[in-house]
Design an enzyme around this catalytic site. Structure first.
Site, PDB file in Angstrom:
ATOM      1  N   LYS A 259       0.748  -1.281  -0.051  1.00 38.30           N
ATOM      2  CA  LYS A 259       0.066   0.016   0.074  1.00 38.30           C
ATOM      3  C   LYS A 259       0.929   1.482   0.142  1.00 38.30           C
ATOM      4  CE  LYS A 259      -3.697  -0.424   2.507  1.00 38.30           C
ATOM      5  NZ  LYS A 259      -4.250  -0.699   3.826  1.00 38.30           N
TER       6      LYS A 259
ATOM      7  N   ARG B 114      -3.242   3.134   8.479  1.00 31.03           N
ATOM      8  CA  ARG B 114      -3.602   1.895   7.599  1.00 31.03           C
ATOM      9  C   ARG B 114      -2.498   1.029   7.788  1.00 31.03           C
ATOM     10  NH1 ARG B 114      -4.549   4.622   1.983  1.00 31.03           N
ATOM     11  NH2 ARG B 114      -6.099   2.550   1.827  1.00 31.03           N
TER      12      ARG B 114
ATOM     13  N   GLY C   2      -8.211  -6.725   4.335  1.00 30.01           N
ATOM     14  CA  GLY C   2      -9.017  -6.814   5.417  1.00 30.01           C
ATOM     15  C   GLY C   2      -8.488  -7.619   6.707  1.00 30.01           C
TER      16      GLY C   2
ATOM     17  N   MET D  72      -5.717  -6.953   8.329  1.00 28.81           N
ATOM     18  CA  MET D  72      -5.339  -6.216   9.543  1.00 28.81           C
ATOM     19  C   MET D  72      -6.138  -5.102   9.746  1.00 28.81           C
ATOM     20  SD  MET D  72      -1.515  -6.871   9.100  1.00 28.81           S
ATOM     21  CE  MET D  72      -1.438  -6.104   7.482  1.00 28.81           C
TER      22      MET D  72
ATOM     23  N   ARG E 275      -3.448  -1.695  -6.319  1.00 35.20           N
ATOM     24  CA  ARG E 275      -2.525  -2.841  -6.051  1.00 35.20           C
ATOM     25  C   ARG E 275      -3.155  -3.793  -7.216  1.00 35.20           C
ATOM     26  NH1 ARG E 275      -6.106  -4.293  -0.894  1.00 35.20           N
ATOM     27  NH2 ARG E 275      -8.007  -5.108  -1.737  1.00 35.20           N
TER      28      ARG E 275
ATOM     29  N   HIS F  71     -17.004  -8.434   0.752  1.00 36.47           N
ATOM     30  CA  HIS F  71     -15.747  -9.507   1.257  1.00 36.47           C
ATOM     31  C   HIS F  71     -16.057 -10.753   0.772  1.00 36.47           C
ATOM     32  CE1 HIS F  71     -14.313 -12.453   4.279  1.00 36.47           C
ATOM     33  NE2 HIS F  71     -13.492 -11.457   4.492  1.00 36.47           N
TER      34      HIS F  71
ATOM     35  N   SER G 160      16.249 -40.759 -10.587  1.00 38.07           N
ATOM     36  CA  SER G 160      15.229 -40.047 -10.177  1.00 38.07           C
ATOM     37  C   SER G 160      14.928 -39.797  -8.892  1.00 38.07           C
ATOM     38  CB  SER G 160      13.738 -40.766 -10.995  1.00 38.07           C
ATOM     39  OG  SER G 160      12.765 -40.123 -10.770  1.00 38.07           O
TER      40      SER G 160
ATOM     41  N   CYS H  24      10.281 -37.875  -9.132  1.00 32.70           N
ATOM     42  CA  CYS H  24       8.756 -38.506  -9.457  1.00 32.70           C
ATOM     43  C   CYS H  24       7.914 -38.532  -8.215  1.00 32.70           C
ATOM     44  CB  CYS H  24       9.044 -39.680 -10.206  1.00 32.70           C
ATOM     45  SG  CYS H  24      10.001 -40.869  -9.114  1.00 32.70           S
TER      46      CYS H  24
ATOM     47  N   TYR I 135      13.983 -32.653 -15.183  1.00 31.83           N
ATOM     48  CA  TYR I 135      12.516 -32.513 -15.367  1.00 31.83           C
ATOM     49  C   TYR I 135      12.014 -32.898 -13.928  1.00 31.83           C
ATOM     50  CZ  TYR I 135      12.803 -37.655 -15.127  1.00 31.83           C
ATOM     51  OH  TYR I 135      12.856 -39.211 -14.736  1.00 31.83           O
TER      52      TYR I 135
END
Ligand code: ADP
Ligand code: MG
Ligand code: MG
Length: 933
Positions: A27, A97, A106, A108, A349, A471, A797, A864, A884
């Site tokens: 913020k 704030r 919301g 805090m 934001r 909300h 793997s 894996c 991978y």
């Protein structure tokens, strides 16, 4: 503290900027950025997150300099605003704030109108010639300050908010419904009662000195970082406790001065479906959280254009919308207030969005050149892509429900998808039904931060009040829940436990169905169908060109593929799974569990014969029956792979898993019949196979070493299948994987069999094929001696399920009794069976990679375990240089995006070619190591 504690943003100077989120919070950084680019932002200052961190380090004590610096900052702000703190003629009022690095909407606390007391309130009334406004601001301040700083809060879940209760009583006395109908005198009375409430509740009087008020508020914001709500939120979204919050102190502007004032929330695009439309809502003559809290149902932003008094602000907002997207490179979620027709920006934001909106916005904004492709990749939540696979209503069932007149209400479409389940009003009921696997739809007048747990347990959310930025809508979008908000016709009676609408009454537990894409609410069940993405990729019942969702998804996935360096494989042991996984982007199989094939149809009989046979000959006979089955299975898999590599693991589980255990008498009887022997004999054999600790017992390569004929049969099945499929003109790339190796010799013994059988099959069939033999690294000794094992392995793997169990000495299946407590106590931050424990298990992996590649620089290494589909684990695999990851078919898109994000976050180090003067200088194996990335 050595660093600067406070950063300013205002007309005369702005210290911060949008790139300072870690220090100033999201913020604070963006308020500074908006100020810099010339948007109208009320002046203020930001106390850094470092101060908060310091506050907790020192046992909830702020650094000594803070008071001094704050005093200076207030002086500066007074000058900027041309008003003075505590001035009875023209008082400066501020908001205090919170604002962490990542927005935690919301979670805090925020306090508005700070600086008011009896004297300044009178002053404000006189200065604005608007006593109603002054008293309204004052009562709001008392309410927030009383709650947040002084702790006047409800004591039980079912209690009413103490301030609301007092206010409701007064509403009844005066005979009004909305707080906007209160007169100035009413509000003055309310202030009196609020002050009394605070005194009665806390035994302390409300502080009148603005400096004291400010001090209290700042510390309350610091403390709110550790409130239950915030902690729960951080756990869910994996935000570290160590970040702390910044505190923003900002001059107030007022949306509650009359009908030429308003406050609102808007998104530069639709965050539910991603459409390029201005999306938002506002309330005339209101302040702060009124819009979000759903106190009154707000108006859609498009309505503002028609408003005679504040209509001009709409045009201005439209310009802001463009400026924001251009400057911030993403969809913005912003807050604004109009004070006497003048627009002020209070926050911006990056907007939280559904997965559908994410792929659409990424697609559109990258093409519009408003968003960089890197940002499009980096800003996504891989896990959320699951939402794209979420069901929608079945077309026929949906049409039937409409025809039957089951449509009860239409609210705002706030979270796309379809949910059909039992309607619930309470957390208890929701959790009870959810635990039974029942899908539940939460119905609520409106939701608040306290309902977070309840919302997590629900599949769908329906609210009677509140708009698209309420909300409920906000949280639903973020969690990917289906949501219909503000369905005003729905009446909920918590006491009776009923939901009524259009003459229909539902009790808690009755079925309800909601369509979060259209806002419709139906009573009764409606069958659901597969998402478009599934229809295109899996069922193939829809063509790519007919699905926009698929096209957006595909654009994003192809973008991800440009950045990722990790390969993508899948854990699959049936041809259909392989085909699905390839459709989702898999480039081969990372783990084919052969034992799954042992359970199908009659094969289990042969498997049991093989296990229970006493003589090697009997065993071989049983295995010979199994061979053709296994071969057919592998043929199917190779055909599905169509030339992609397939890593097949030899038999792994302890043998008792194939037999009915001692408590299963009926099962044993059946086996006795199947194998033409007595129940007593079966029981005897079962107890012979019993192990105290099967996870660490006779399993993995130990099976193949003591019973080599099993390995021989499996290798034969693999290679004969390969020969058959090659004959059909299809390429095959088998990789034979030996499980649970801890000693090089174990692997040697198995490799020898595999090579011998391969040669035999090639000779017999006259077909040549390339194949490799490698091993899983899944016990610590395997990782620690990886240099030795690599001499005999062509690939590794990581079996991170077993590696985690054996590294931690913790059985996954038994960890349920203590692991949750361990997480609460923060002994372990995340479940190590879901996310790789980087410091412990990860270290073993790193050792395994380093030692393995020291022996064989080009050793192919993958993973894996279940972790292969977990985004943070994928990131770790990228960091340590795996080739991978492999995961279940439906997680492949998640892993693809996660791998691209990892590649962007941790770009390969480009080693500049060194000019080596000394010709005898080391020229180790580093070249091939760095060149793989
Ligand atoms: P959250 O983090 O919960 O969004 P905010 O700090 O944004 O909390 O503040 C809550 C509400 O108060 C927002 O609607 C915001 O627009 C409003 N608000 C905050 N500061 C001011 C201010 N200086 N003037 C007017 N309204 C403000
Ligand atoms: Mg807040
Ligand atoms: Mg806000």
């Amino acid at each position: 503290m050595a660093n600067k504690l406070i950063y300013f943003f205002g007309k005369s100077k702005t210290d911060g900027g949008g790139d300072m989120k870690a220090l100033l919070g999201g913020k604070g950084a963006n308020l500074a950025q908006m100020t810099k680019i010339g948007l109208p932002v009320p002046s203020g200052f930001t106390i850094t997150t470092e101060v908060c961190v310091n506050y907790y380090k020192n046992g909830r004590k702020a650094p000594a300099e803070l008071a001094v610096d704050m005093e200076k900052a207030v002086k500066w702000l007074e000058k900027e605003a041309g008003k003075k703190f505590g001035d009875v003629k023209n008082p400066l009022l501020v908001s205090v704030r919170s604002g962490a690095r990542d927005s935690m909407p919301g979670m805090m606390d925020t306090i508005l109108n700070l600086g008011l007391n009896d004297a300044t309130c009178e002053g404000l009334a006189a200065a604005t010639a608007n006593p109603r406004f002054a008293w309204d601001s004052y009562r709001r301040f008392l309410q927030m300050y009383g709650d947040v700083v002084m702790g006047v809060q409800k004591k039980n879940e079912n209690d009413h908010e103490p301030f609301e209760e007092v206010m409701d009583a007064l509403k009844k006395e005066v005979g009004v419904k909305d707080d906007t109908e209160f007169s100035a005198a009413n509000l003055q009375e309310l202030v009196k009662r609020f002050k009394k409430l605070i005194k009665d509740w806390t035994g302390k009087a409300f502080p009148t000195d603005p400096v004291k008020q400010l001090e209290g508020a700042v510390f309350a914001v610091f403390s709110s970082w550790m409130n239950d709500r915030a902690i729960l939120y951080r756990q869910k979204y994996r935000i570290p406790d160590e970040w702390g919050t910044a505190v923003n102190v900002q001059a107030m502007v007022f949306g509650n001065m009359g009908d030429d004032c308003a406050t609102g929330v808007a998104f530069t695009r639709d965050p539910a479906n991603g459409d390029n439309v201005f999306y938002g809502e506002y309330l005339v003559n209101a302040q702060g959280e009124d819009v979000v809290a759903g106190v009154r149902t707000p108006l859609a932003i498009s309505e503002m254009a028609k408003d005679k008094t504040i209509g001009a602000a709409h045009k201005e907002l439209n310009d802001v919308r463009k400026t924001l997207e251009k400057n911030f490179g993403d969809v913005q979620d912003f807050e604004f207030t109009i004070e006497k027709k003048k627009l002020y920006m209070l926050q911006t934001r990056n907007g939280k969005r559904t997965a559908l909106a994410y792929v659409k916005i990424a697609h559109d904004m990258v093409k519009e050149k408003l968003m960089t492709p890197e940002h499009a990749i980096k800003s996504g939540d891989p896990e959320a892509l699951n939402q794209l696979l979420q069901p929608i209503f079945d077309t026929t069932a949906y049409a039937a429900a409409t025809k039957e007149g089951r449509l009860m209400a239409v609210g705002l479409p706030a979270g796309p998808g379809a949910a059909s389940g039992a309607v619930v009003f309470t957390a208890g009921k929701a959790e009870e039904l959810a635990a039974k696997g029942q899908s539940v739809v939460l119905a609520s007048l409106e939701t608040s931060h306290e309902d977070l747990r309840l919302m997590i347990a629900s599949d769908g959310i329906l609210t009677a009040r509140g708009g698209v930025s309420s909300h409920a809508a906000l949280v639903a979008r973020q969690m990917g829940k289906v949501c219909v908000a503000g369905a005003g016709d729905v009446e909920i009676d918590y006491h009776k436990g009923t939901l009524k609408c259009k003459g229909v009454t539902l009790k808690e537990g009755d079925f309800i169905s909601i369509n979060g894409t259209t806002g419709e609410v139906f009573h009764g069940k409606i069958a659901t169908a597969d998402s478009e993405l599934k229809q295109v990729l899996v069922n193939k019942t829809m063509k790519p060109k007919d699905s926009k969702v698929f096209q957006y998804y595909d654009f994003l996935m192809k973008l991800a593929d440009k950045y990722r360096t990790l390969g993508m494989r899948t854990n699959a042991d049936q041809p259909d799974q392989v085909i699905n996984a390839i459709a989702f982007g898999a480039e081969g199989i990372g783990l084919c569990r052969t034992e799954h094939m042992f359970f199908e149809g009659d094969r289990i009989i042969a498997v049991r014969q093989m296990i229970l046979a006493k003589a090697e000959d009997d065993r071989k006979k049983a295995l010979a029956t199994l061979l053709p089955y296994q071969q057919k299975d592998f043929e199917g898999i190779f055909r599905a792979l169509n030339g992609l590599p397939g890593c097949i693991r030899l038999l792994d589980p302890p043998l008792h898993e194939f037999l009915p255990q001692h408590d299963n008498h009926k099962g044993q009887e059946e086996v006795a019949k199947q194998l033409k022997t007595t129940v007593a004999e079966v029981a005897r054999l079962v107890s012979e196979l019993h192990e105290f600790n099967p996870m660490l017992g006779f399993r993995g390569c130990r099976l193949g070493i003591l019973r080599p004929e099993i390995t021989e049969m499996q290798a034969r099945a693999i290679f004969q299948a390969a020969a058959v499929v090659i004959k059909e003109g299809i390429k095959v790339k088998p990789e034979v994987m030996v499980p649970l190796v801890g000693f090089k010799k174990e692997l040697d013994l198995q490799v020898e069999i595999v090579h011998r059988v391969a040669a035999e099959v090639m000779k017999a069939t006259g077909k040549k094929f390339a194949y490799t033999v490698g091993t899983m690294i899944e016990v610590p000794r395997g990782a620690l001696t990886a240099d030795e094992i690599a001499e005999s392995a062509e690939f590794f793997s990581f079996g991170t399920n077993d590696l985690t169990q054996t590294c931690l000495g913790m059985s996954r299946d038994d960890s349920g009794s203590f692991l949750p407590a361990y997480q609460n106590l923060e002994i372990i931050k995340a479940n190590p069976f879901a996310s790789i424990d980087r410091t412990g298990v990860g270290q073993l992996m790193k050792i395994g990679v380093d030692k393995g590649r020291k022996t064989k620089p080009d050793l192919k290494i993958g993973i894996c375990g279940e972790h292969g589909g977990d985004p943070t684990s994928v990131e770790f695999c990228h960091i340590i240089g795996l080739d991978y990851v492999s995961c279940s078919p439906f997680r492949v898109p998640i892993a693809r995006l996660a791998a691209a994000q990892a590649a962007l976050r941790h770009p390969a180090k480009v080693v500049p070619p060194k000019v080596i003067k000394d010709s005898k200088a080391k020229t180790g194996s580093t070249k091939s190591k760095t060149s793989r990335k």
